[in-house]
Design a protein around this motif. Sequence first.
Motif, PDB file in Angstrom:
ATOM      1  N   MET A 121       0.770  -0.918  -0.413  1.00  0.00           N
ATOM      2  CA  MET A 121       0.045  -0.197   0.396  1.00  0.00           C
ATOM      3  C   MET A 121       1.068   1.298  -0.258  1.00  0.00           C
ATOM      4  O   MET A 121       0.678   2.594  -0.151  1.00  0.00           O
ATOM      5  CB  MET A 121      -1.375  -0.239   1.355  1.00  0.00           C
ATOM      6  N   GLU A 122       2.190   1.065   0.602  1.00  0.00           N
ATOM      7  CA  GLU A 122       2.996   2.477  -0.074  1.00  0.00           C
ATOM      8  C   GLU A 122       3.820   2.237  -1.502  1.00  0.00           C
ATOM      9  O   GLU A 122       3.991   3.988  -1.614  1.00  0.00           O
ATOM     10  CB  GLU A 122       4.574   1.797   0.909  1.00  0.00           C
ATOM     11  N   ASN A 123       3.076   2.010  -2.366  1.00  0.00           N
ATOM     12  CA  ASN A 123       3.266   1.481  -3.538  1.00  0.00           C
ATOM     13  C   ASN A 123       2.046   1.942  -4.602  1.00  0.00           C
ATOM     14  O   ASN A 123       1.028   1.616  -3.911  1.00  0.00           O
ATOM     15  CB  ASN A 123       4.027   0.417  -4.014  1.00  0.00           C
ATOM     16  N   PRO A 124       2.106   2.607  -5.803  1.00  0.00           N
ATOM     17  CA  PRO A 124       0.975   2.916  -6.428  1.00  0.00           C
ATOM     18  C   PRO A 124       0.345   1.359  -6.880  1.00  0.00           C
ATOM     19  O   PRO A 124       1.473   0.574  -7.581  1.00  0.00           O
ATOM     20  CB  PRO A 124       1.546   3.645  -7.546  1.00  0.00           C
ATOM     21  N   LEU A 125      -1.217   1.504  -7.163  1.00  0.00           N
ATOM     22  CA  LEU A 125      -1.563   0.356  -7.680  1.00  0.00           C
ATOM     23  C   LEU A 125      -2.309   0.183  -8.744  1.00  0.00           C
ATOM     24  O   LEU A 125      -2.363   1.372  -8.953  1.00  0.00           O
ATOM     25  CB  LEU A 125      -3.128   0.072  -6.405  1.00  0.00           C
ATOM     26  N   HIS A 126      -1.464  -1.035  -9.697  1.00  0.00           N
ATOM     27  CA  HIS A 126      -1.631  -0.857 -10.785  1.00  0.00           C
ATOM     28  C   HIS A 126      -3.101  -1.666 -10.705  1.00  0.00           C
ATOM     29  O   HIS A 126      -3.162  -3.032 -10.999  1.00  0.00           O
ATOM     30  CB  HIS A 126      -1.010  -1.673 -11.550  1.00  0.00           C
ATOM     31  N   VAL A 127      -4.478  -1.065 -12.032  1.00  0.00           N
ATOM     32  CA  VAL A 127      -5.896  -1.861 -11.784  1.00  0.00           C
ATOM     33  C   VAL A 127      -6.017  -2.115 -13.094  1.00  0.00           C
ATOM     34  O   VAL A 127      -6.110  -0.691 -13.467  1.00  0.00           O
ATOM     35  CB  VAL A 127      -6.963  -0.981 -11.214  1.00  0.00           C
ATOM     36  N   GLU A 128      -7.109  -2.951 -13.476  1.00  0.00           N
ATOM     37  CA  GLU A 128      -7.413  -3.121 -14.286  1.00  0.00           C
ATOM     38  C   GLU A 128      -8.585  -4.000 -14.355  1.00  0.00           C
ATOM     39  O   GLU A 128      -9.164  -4.001 -13.124  1.00  0.00           O
ATOM     40  CB  GLU A 128      -6.029  -4.698 -15.301  1.00  0.00           C
ATOM     41  N   THR A 129      -9.291  -3.973 -15.368  1.00  0.00           N
ATOM     42  CA  THR A 129     -11.071  -4.389 -14.828  1.00  0.00           C
ATOM     43  C   THR A 129     -10.968  -5.965 -16.473  1.00  0.00           C
ATOM     44  O   THR A 129      -9.893  -6.174 -16.762  1.00  0.00           O
ATOM     45  CB  THR A 129     -11.708  -3.694 -15.732  1.00  0.00           C
ATOM     46  N   LYS A 130     -11.582  -6.763 -15.906  1.00  0.00           N
ATOM     47  CA  LYS A 130     -11.724  -8.178 -16.180  1.00  0.00           C
ATOM     48  C   LYS A 130     -12.841  -8.335 -17.196  1.00  0.00           C
ATOM     49  O   LYS A 130     -13.138  -7.095 -18.347  1.00  0.00           O
ATOM     50  CB  LYS A 130     -11.511  -9.013 -15.324  1.00  0.00           C
ATOM     51  N   SER A 131     -13.759  -8.656 -16.842  1.00  0.00           N
ATOM     52  CA  SER A 131     -15.179  -9.117 -17.430  1.00  0.00           C
ATOM     53  C   SER A 131     -15.552  -7.714 -17.887  1.00  0.00           C
ATOM     54  O   SER A 131     -16.647  -8.110 -18.498  1.00  0.00           O
ATOM     55  CB  SER A 131     -16.383 -10.389 -17.017  1.00  0.00           C
ATOM     56  N   ASN A 132     -15.868  -6.646 -16.689  1.00  0.00           N
ATOM     57  CA  ASN A 132     -16.756  -5.660 -16.951  1.00  0.00           C
ATOM     58  C   ASN A 132     -16.330  -4.850 -16.207  1.00  0.00           C
ATOM     59  O   ASN A 132     -15.112  -5.143 -15.461  1.00  0.00           O
ATOM     60  CB  ASN A 132     -18.280  -5.617 -16.900  1.00  0.00           C
ATOM     61  N   ALA A 133     -16.695  -3.492 -16.602  1.00  0.00           N
ATOM     62  CA  ALA A 133     -15.422  -2.079 -15.974  1.00  0.00           C
ATOM     63  C   ALA A 133     -15.583  -2.230 -13.967  1.00  0.00           C
ATOM     64  O   ALA A 133     -15.284  -1.584 -13.832  1.00  0.00           O
ATOM     65  CB  ALA A 133     -16.185  -0.719 -16.356  1.00  0.00           C
ATOM     66  N   ASN A 134     -16.288  -3.008 -14.386  1.00  0.00           N
ATOM     67  CA  ASN A 134     -16.453  -3.308 -12.684  1.00  0.00           C
ATOM     68  C   ASN A 134     -15.608  -4.392 -11.937  1.00  0.00           C
ATOM     69  O   ASN A 134     -15.792  -4.961 -10.696  1.00  0.00           O
ATOM     70  CB  ASN A 134     -17.449  -2.980 -11.591  1.00  0.00           C
ATOM     71  N   ASP A 135     -15.794  -4.776 -12.368  1.00  0.00           N
ATOM     72  CA  ASP A 135     -14.517  -6.497 -12.142  1.00  0.00           C
ATOM     73  C   ASP A 135     -13.687  -6.004 -12.866  1.00  0.00           C
ATOM     74  O   ASP A 135     -12.807  -5.841 -13.536  1.00  0.00           O
ATOM     75  CB  ASP A 135     -15.261  -7.344 -13.800  1.00  0.00           C
ATOM     76  N   LEU A 136     -12.436  -5.966 -11.066  1.00  0.00           N
ATOM     77  CA  LEU A 136     -11.199  -4.983 -10.856  1.00  0.00           C
ATOM     78  C   LEU A 136     -10.516  -6.553 -10.562  1.00  0.00           C
ATOM     79  O   LEU A 136     -10.522  -6.877  -9.748  1.00  0.00           O
ATOM     80  CB  LEU A 136     -11.303  -3.857  -9.999  1.00  0.00           C
ATOM     81  N   VAL A 137      -8.858  -6.358 -10.644  1.00  0.00           N
ATOM     82  CA  VAL A 137      -8.218  -6.636 -10.771  1.00  0.00           C
ATOM     83  C   VAL A 137      -6.693  -5.847 -10.741  1.00  0.00           C
ATOM     84  O   VAL A 137      -6.127  -4.932 -11.366  1.00  0.00           O
ATOM     85  CB  VAL A 137      -7.485  -8.045 -12.105  1.00  0.00           C
ATOM     86  N   THR A 138      -5.868  -6.708  -9.735  1.00  0.00           N
ATOM     87  CA  THR A 138      -4.690  -5.463  -9.630  1.00  0.00           C
ATOM     88  C   THR A 138      -3.634  -6.471  -9.456  1.00  0.00           C
ATOM     89  O   THR A 138      -3.376  -7.532  -9.560  1.00  0.00           O
ATOM     90  CB  THR A 138      -4.555  -4.133  -7.625  1.00  0.00           C
ATOM     91  N   ASN A 139      -2.400  -5.779  -9.677  1.00  0.00           N
ATOM     92  CA  ASN A 139      -0.619  -6.325  -9.723  1.00  0.00           C
ATOM     93  C   ASN A 139      -0.557  -7.320  -8.466  1.00  0.00           C
ATOM     94  O   ASN A 139      -0.707  -8.243  -8.155  1.00  0.00           O
ATOM     95  CB  ASN A 139       0.354  -5.688  -9.242  1.00  0.00           C
ATOM     96  N   MET A 140      -1.286  -6.275  -7.069  1.00  0.00           N
ATOM     97  CA  MET A 140      -1.210  -7.737  -6.075  1.00  0.00           C
ATOM     98  C   MET A 140      -1.908  -9.130  -5.678  1.00  0.00           C
ATOM     99  O   MET A 140      -1.963  -9.654  -5.189  1.00  0.00           O
ATOM    100  CB  MET A 140      -1.649  -6.824  -5.071  1.00  0.00           C
ATOM    101  N   ASP A 141      -3.601  -8.599  -6.293  1.00  0.00           N
ATOM    102  CA  ASP A 141      -4.405  -9.901  -6.857  1.00  0.00           C
ATOM    103  C   ASP A 141      -3.114 -10.784  -7.767  1.00  0.00           C
ATOM    104  O   ASP A 141      -3.547 -11.750  -7.173  1.00  0.00           O
ATOM    105  CB  ASP A 141      -5.440 -10.146  -8.018  1.00  0.00           C
ATOM    106  N   LYS A 142      -2.114 -10.732  -8.625  1.00  0.00           N
ATOM    107  CA  LYS A 142      -1.525 -11.358  -9.311  1.00  0.00           C
ATOM    108  C   LYS A 142      -0.800 -11.841  -8.549  1.00  0.00           C
ATOM    109  O   LYS A 142      -0.040 -13.520  -8.680  1.00  0.00           O
ATOM    110  CB  LYS A 142      -1.251 -10.895 -10.867  1.00  0.00           C
ATOM    111  N   GLU A 143      -0.256 -10.966  -7.783  1.00  0.00           N
ATOM    112  CA  GLU A 143       1.421 -11.185  -7.674  1.00  0.00           C
ATOM    113  C   GLU A 143       0.818 -12.356  -6.268  1.00  0.00           C
ATOM    114  O   GLU A 143       2.234 -13.007  -5.647  1.00  0.00           O
ATOM    115  CB  GLU A 143       1.876  -9.988  -6.385  1.00  0.00           C
ATOM    116  N   THR A 144       0.053 -12.223  -4.978  1.00  0.00           N
ATOM    117  CA  THR A 144      -0.304 -12.941  -4.568  1.00  0.00           C
ATOM    118  C   THR A 144      -0.227 -14.004  -4.959  1.00  0.00           C
ATOM    119  O   THR A 144      -0.108 -15.622  -4.276  1.00  0.00           O
ATOM    120  CB  THR A 144      -1.882 -12.396  -3.639  1.00  0.00           C
ATOM    121  N   GLU A 145      -1.485 -14.210  -5.818  1.00  0.00           N
ATOM    122  CA  GLU A 145      -1.504 -15.842  -6.522  1.00  0.00           C
ATOM    123  C   GLU A 145      -0.380 -16.465  -6.178  1.00  0.00           C
ATOM    124  O   GLU A 145      -0.083 -17.978  -6.148  1.00  0.00           O
ATOM    125  CB  GLU A 145      -2.452 -15.928  -7.466  1.00  0.00           C
TER     126      GLU A 145
END
Length: 267
Positions: A28-52
């Motif tokens: 949370m000290e760093n900028p978050l990179h947010v993308e959308t998936k199936s629709n504009a409200n379906d969010l995924v971030t670099n942290m979702d991917k890094e954590t998996e």
Amino acid sequence: MDTKVWQERMAQATLWVREAGARIRKSMENPLHVETKSNANDLVTNMDKETEQFFVSRIQSHYPEHYILGEEGFGDQLETIEGTVWIIDPIDGTMNFVHQKRHFTISLGVYHDGVGMFGLVYDVMADDLYAAFNGEGATLNNAPLMGVNDADLHTAIVGLNANWLTTNEHMPADALHFLVQKARGVRSYGSAALEIVYVAAGFLDAYATMRLSPWDYAGGLIIAKEAGAVGTTLQGEPLNLLHKQSVLIATPKVHKEIVERLHGASS
Ligand code: IPD
Ligand code: CA
Ligand code: CA
């Protein structure tokens, strides 16, 4: 298999969940990179991917013979639930993570031939760890959860996403209106895993949704069942860990009342 082996696996997984949580807090000290998936409200971030990826690399190096089902797709493509399967949602409640910086969880359920062996749901910002081991009850921060409430629907608090009260492809838009009318209160927390363990903890008496993926509920289901709750589809059928479906996790009385009322209402 030996109970001790599973207990060691759970202890190992608990360390990983806590470490992953600490990494998310630190990020949370760093900028978050947010993308959308199936629709504009379906969010995924670099942290979702890094954590998996964090979980997948550790599970694969410690337990190469196990399978992994993860939301972001770094695990395996599974057509059967046979063997040992780690079902992971690296961040459940990504919208909360992005917008609120709280009220999101890491969810992990480990199944052997379809039987839940242990579940962990970690509320990362509250530092609350909900856990259960098959046949040994559920805990919150190592303290036993003393069993679910015995409320009727009219004294129940129900977790429900307001989307399901609008027109949707799964049930008539008014099919769940009775829940809002009859229950004492309705809440929407934005993390299915959190809402499911809230049933285990007695903070909610039911969580109902028209559509959920296995990683949303796999960990919470084991915890809720160990606390005495019942988990099925909204029609009262067994949950299938390989498909999206409706999910109802509730205390026994409330579960019965909702399933009976919904009988025949779904498409
Ligand atoms: C979502 C959350 C949300 C639920 C959605 C899920 P995500 O998971 O659990 O509360 O209503 O159905 O997809 O996308 O934040 O991992
Ligand atoms: Ca999720
Ligand atoms: Ca997720």
